[in-house]
Design a protein around this motif. Structure first.
Motif, PDB file in Angstrom:
ATOM      1  N   PHE A  38      31.806 -21.251  19.709  1.00 42.72           N
ATOM      2  CA  PHE A  38      32.857 -20.229  19.890  1.00 42.72           C
ATOM      3  C   PHE A  38      32.837 -19.189  18.771  1.00 42.72           C
ATOM      4  CE2 PHE A  38      34.378 -24.056  22.037  1.00 42.72           C
ATOM      5  CZ  PHE A  38      34.575 -23.567  23.326  1.00 42.72           C
ATOM      6  N   ASN A  39      31.653 -19.017  18.178  1.00 39.62           N
ATOM      7  CA  ASN A  39      31.493 -18.029  17.110  1.00 39.62           C
ATOM      8  C   ASN A  39      30.484 -16.976  17.581  1.00 39.62           C
ATOM      9  OD1 ASN A  39      31.536 -16.651  14.729  1.00 39.62           O
ATOM     10  ND2 ASN A  39      31.022 -18.394  13.433  1.00 39.62           N
ATOM     11  N   TYR A  40      30.844 -16.276  18.651  1.00 37.89           N
ATOM     12  CA  TYR A  40      29.928 -15.328  19.275  1.00 37.89           C
ATOM     13  C   TYR A  40      29.561 -14.170  18.342  1.00 37.89           C
ATOM     14  CZ  TYR A  40      30.526 -17.498  23.873  1.00 37.89           C
ATOM     15  OH  TYR A  40      30.507 -18.374  24.930  1.00 37.89           O
ATOM     16  N   LEU A  41      30.546 -13.643  17.626  1.00 41.54           N
ATOM     17  CA  LEU A  41      30.280 -12.477  16.793  1.00 41.54           C
ATOM     18  C   LEU A  41      29.199 -12.761  15.765  1.00 41.54           C
ATOM     19  CD1 LEU A  41      30.890  -9.599  15.893  1.00 41.54           C
ATOM     20  CD2 LEU A  41      32.738 -10.526  14.454  1.00 41.54           C
ATOM     21  N   SER A  42      29.324 -13.862  15.052  1.00 44.93           N
ATOM     22  CA  SER A  42      28.376 -14.191  13.993  1.00 44.93           C
ATOM     23  C   SER A  42      26.966 -14.373  14.541  1.00 44.93           C
ATOM     24  CB  SER A  42      28.824 -15.465  13.262  1.00 44.93           C
ATOM     25  OG  SER A  42      27.891 -15.808  12.255  1.00 44.93           O
ATOM     26  N   VAL A  43      26.823 -15.135  15.637  1.00 45.81           N
ATOM     27  CA  VAL A  43      25.495 -15.431  16.153  1.00 45.81           C
ATOM     28  C   VAL A  43      24.873 -14.195  16.807  1.00 45.81           C
ATOM     29  CG1 VAL A  43      26.246 -16.257  18.429  1.00 45.81           C
ATOM     30  CG2 VAL A  43      24.127 -17.130  17.429  1.00 45.81           C
ATOM     31  N   LEU A  44      25.673 -13.358  17.458  1.00 47.93           N
ATOM     32  CA  LEU A  44      25.131 -12.159  18.081  1.00 47.93           C
ATOM     33  C   LEU A  44      24.715 -11.128  17.041  1.00 47.93           C
ATOM     34  CD1 LEU A  44      27.482 -11.753  21.171  1.00 47.93           C
ATOM     35  CD2 LEU A  44      25.068 -12.400  21.172  1.00 47.93           C
ATOM     36  N   VAL A  45      25.457 -11.042  15.938  1.00 49.06           N
ATOM     37  CA  VAL A  45      25.053 -10.147  14.844  1.00 49.06           C
ATOM     38  C   VAL A  45      23.717 -10.607  14.271  1.00 49.06           C
ATOM     39  CG1 VAL A  45      25.579  -9.425  12.480  1.00 49.06           C
ATOM     40  CG2 VAL A  45      27.356  -9.349  14.239  1.00 49.06           C
ATOM     41  N   LEU A  46      23.561 -11.903  14.071  1.00 46.30           N
ATOM     42  CA  LEU A  46      22.296 -12.429  13.549  1.00 46.30           C
ATOM     43  C   LEU A  46      21.155 -12.170  14.531  1.00 46.30           C
ATOM     44  CD1 LEU A  46      20.680 -13.928  11.436  1.00 46.30           C
ATOM     45  CD2 LEU A  46      21.460 -16.098  12.440  1.00 46.30           C
ATOM     46  N   ALA A  47      21.412 -12.366  15.816  1.00 50.75           N
ATOM     47  CA  ALA A  47      20.383 -12.084  16.820  1.00 50.75           C
ATOM     48  C   ALA A  47      20.001 -10.608  16.799  1.00 50.75           C
ATOM     49  CB  ALA A  47      20.877 -12.487  18.208  1.00 50.75           C
ATOM     50  N   GLY A  48      20.998  -9.724  16.659  1.00 49.49           N
ATOM     51  CA  GLY A  48      20.721  -8.297  16.583  1.00 49.49           C
ATOM     52  C   GLY A  48      19.874  -7.939  15.383  1.00 49.49           C
ATOM     53  N   LEU A  49      20.143  -8.592  14.254  1.00 45.90           N
ATOM     54  CA  LEU A  49      19.341  -8.340  13.055  1.00 45.90           C
ATOM     55  C   LEU A  49      17.907  -8.817  13.242  1.00 45.90           C
ATOM     56  CD1 LEU A  49      21.896  -9.331  10.252  1.00 45.90           C
ATOM     57  CD2 LEU A  49      21.115  -7.023  10.859  1.00 45.90           C
ATOM     58  N   MET A  50      17.730  -9.893  13.992  1.00 40.23           N
ATOM     59  CA  MET A  50      16.381 -10.401  14.246  1.00 40.23           C
ATOM     60  C   MET A  50      15.611  -9.445  15.151  1.00 40.23           C
ATOM     61  SD  MET A  50      17.262 -14.476  14.546  1.00 40.23           S
ATOM     62  CE  MET A  50      15.571 -15.069  14.608  1.00 40.23           C
ATOM     63  N   TYR A  51      16.285  -8.884  16.159  1.00 42.14           N
ATOM     64  CA  TYR A  51      15.638  -7.837  16.968  1.00 42.14           C
ATOM     65  C   TYR A  51      15.244  -6.661  16.079  1.00 42.14           C
ATOM     66  CZ  TYR A  51      16.759  -9.772  21.615  1.00 42.14           C
ATOM     67  OH  TYR A  51      16.812 -10.547  22.748  1.00 42.14           O
ATOM     68  N   ALA A  52      16.171  -6.250  15.214  1.00 40.86           N
ATOM     69  CA  ALA A  52      15.919  -5.099  14.339  1.00 40.86           C
ATOM     70  C   ALA A  52      14.765  -5.369  13.376  1.00 40.86           C
ATOM     71  CB  ALA A  52      17.179  -4.746  13.558  1.00 40.86           C
ATOM     72  N   ALA A  53      14.621  -6.615  12.932  1.00 36.29           N
ATOM     73  CA  ALA A  53      13.545  -6.957  11.997  1.00 36.29           C
ATOM     74  C   ALA A  53      12.169  -6.747  12.633  1.00 36.29           C
ATOM     75  CB  ALA A  53      13.695  -8.413  11.545  1.00 36.29           C
ATOM     76  N   ILE A  54      12.108  -6.765  13.954  1.00 36.50           N
ATOM     77  CA  ILE A  54      10.851  -6.506  14.658  1.00 36.50           C
ATOM     78  C   ILE A  54      10.722  -5.031  15.007  1.00 36.50           C
ATOM     79  CG2 ILE A  54       9.472  -7.042  16.693  1.00 36.50           C
ATOM     80  CD1 ILE A  54       9.737  -9.389  14.802  1.00 36.50           C
ATOM     81  N   THR A  55      11.781  -4.456  15.546  1.00 32.90           N
ATOM     82  CA  THR A  55      11.679  -3.103  16.101  1.00 32.90           C
ATOM     83  C   THR A  55      11.635  -2.006  15.039  1.00 32.90           C
ATOM     84  OG1 THR A  55      14.103  -2.989  16.351  1.00 32.90           O
ATOM     85  CG2 THR A  55      12.840  -3.801  18.225  1.00 32.90           C
ATOM     86  N   ILE A  56      12.344  -2.187  13.916  1.00 38.32           N
ATOM     87  CA  ILE A  56      12.351  -1.127  12.900  1.00 38.32           C
ATOM     88  C   ILE A  56      10.965  -0.959  12.254  1.00 38.32           C
ATOM     89  CG2 ILE A  56      13.274  -0.457  10.651  1.00 38.32           C
ATOM     90  CD1 ILE A  56      15.981  -1.543  11.561  1.00 38.32           C
ATOM     91  N   PRO A  57      10.307  -2.033  11.792  1.00 34.65           N
ATOM     92  CA  PRO A  57       8.942  -1.843  11.279  1.00 34.65           C
ATOM     93  C   PRO A  57       7.994  -1.281  12.340  1.00 34.65           C
ATOM     94  CG  PRO A  57       9.814  -3.965  10.581  1.00 34.65           C
ATOM     95  CD  PRO A  57      10.775  -3.421  11.588  1.00 34.65           C
ATOM     96  N   ALA A  58       8.175  -1.702  13.597  1.00 34.28           N
ATOM     97  CA  ALA A  58       7.318  -1.171  14.664  1.00 34.28           C
ATOM     98  C   ALA A  58       7.553   0.325  14.847  1.00 34.28           C
ATOM     99  CB  ALA A  58       7.580  -1.916  15.966  1.00 34.28           C
ATOM    100  N   SER A  59       8.794   0.773  14.687  1.00 30.38           N
ATOM    101  CA  SER A  59       9.096   2.206  14.775  1.00 30.38           C
ATOM    102  C   SER A  59       8.422   2.970  13.643  1.00 30.38           C
ATOM    103  CB  SER A  59      10.610   2.428  14.725  1.00 30.38           C
ATOM    104  OG  SER A  59      11.257   1.837  15.823  1.00 30.38           O
ATOM    105  N   TRP A  60       8.437   2.403  12.457  1.00 25.06           N
ATOM    106  CA  TRP A  60       7.736   3.036  11.327  1.00 25.06           C
ATOM    107  C   TRP A  60       6.234   3.118  11.622  1.00 25.06           C
ATOM    108  CZ3 TRP A  60      10.545  -0.394   7.162  1.00 25.06           C
ATOM    109  CH2 TRP A  60      11.848   0.091   6.983  1.00 25.06           C
ATOM    110  N   LEU A  61       5.682   2.063  12.225  1.00 24.68           N
ATOM    111  CA  LEU A  61       4.266   2.051  12.574  1.00 24.68           C
ATOM    112  C   LEU A  61       3.961   3.162  13.575  1.00 24.68           C
ATOM    113  CD1 LEU A  61       1.479   0.716  12.439  1.00 24.68           C
ATOM    114  CD2 LEU A  61       2.216  -0.838  14.256  1.00 24.68           C
ATOM    115  N   THR A  62       4.863   3.372  14.532  1.00 19.90           N
ATOM    116  CA  THR A  62       4.674   4.445  15.504  1.00 19.90           C
ATOM    117  C   THR A  62       4.630   5.801  14.815  1.00 19.90           C
ATOM    118  OG1 THR A  62       5.850   3.163  17.196  1.00 19.90           O
ATOM    119  CG2 THR A  62       5.627   5.528  17.575  1.00 19.90           C
TER     120      THR A  62
END
Length: 217
Positions: free
Chosen positions: A182-206
């Motif tokens: 029942f701690n959706y906010l915390s886990v979804l924020v962490l999941a979002g950061l994990m997506y960002a950890a992949i997509t932001i470096p990939a954007s720099w690569l682009t």
């Protein structure tokens, strides 16, 4: 527990989901980009019937949301006697979407090859097939690389759609953890950061790829 102290407990499940998301994205790109190349070449066919058919397929693929394509492959195909697992349906659906979108990216890259080089190949007696194989396609792929990297980022993000067919990817794992804690906010924020950890470096690569390509063209 406070907002951040839950994250160590969430990480194992989310990392497992991230691995599934990465596999789906990689397989979709490995299947979809060659498919897009075939469509791009077919769209430039000298035969009008083939060209119109390919363009129709591409427009339908681009006009249909990836979520709808996924639902068709997972829920619709069983009606015809063919059943796909959630992993297979996700890969096939995203690969089909990838093929449709990257066909236009690759077609633009192929058309950007200087006409003089194609004419020179013809003057040297090269067949149209060899000209495509050795001159047009290699250079067109190089030109399209930055856009393909950018699209790969979108496909990685689109793997979150597989949550709707019960594939245990990153978002699905986040919802599962949230429903049990029942701690959706915390886990979804962490999941979002994990997506960002992949997509932001990939954007720099682009961005770097675009700059390097601009120097050589």
């Amino acid at each position: 527990m406070n907002f951040l102290s839950d994250w160590p407990a969430f990480l194992p499940g989310l990392l497992a989901g991230l691995g599934v998301s990465a596999r789906v994205a990689l397989l979709s790109l490995l299947i979809g980009i060659p498919g897009g190349l075939l469509l791009a070449v077919g769209a430039s066919s000298r035969k009008k019937a083939v060209r119109m058919l390919i363009i129709g397929v591409v427009e339908i693929g681009r006009g249909t949301p990836a979520l709808v394509v996924l639902q068709i492959f997972y829920f619709g195909l069983p009606a015809s006697g063919l059943t796909l697992s959630s992993m297979a349906a996700s890969v096939v659906a995203l690969a089909a979407t990838t093929a449709a979108y990257t066909s236009e990216i690759l077609r633009g890259g192929l058309q950007a090859v200087p006409p003089g080089e194609v004419e020179a190949a013809g003057a040297l007696g090269m067949s149209r097939r060899d000209t495509l194989r050795f001159i047009v396609i290699p250079q067109g792929l190089r030109i399209a690389i930055p856009s393909l990297i950018g699209f790969a980022i979108l496909i990685f993000q689109a793997t979150s759609l597989a949550y709707t067919v019960a594939l245990p990817e990153l978002l699905s794992q986040a919802y599962s953890i949230g429903s049990s804690t029942f701690n959706y906010l915390s886990v979804l924020v962490l999941a979002g950061l994990m997506y960002a950890a992949i997509t932001i470096p990939a954007s720099w690569l682009t961005s770097r790829a675009e700059k390097r390509l601009a120097r050589h063209l």
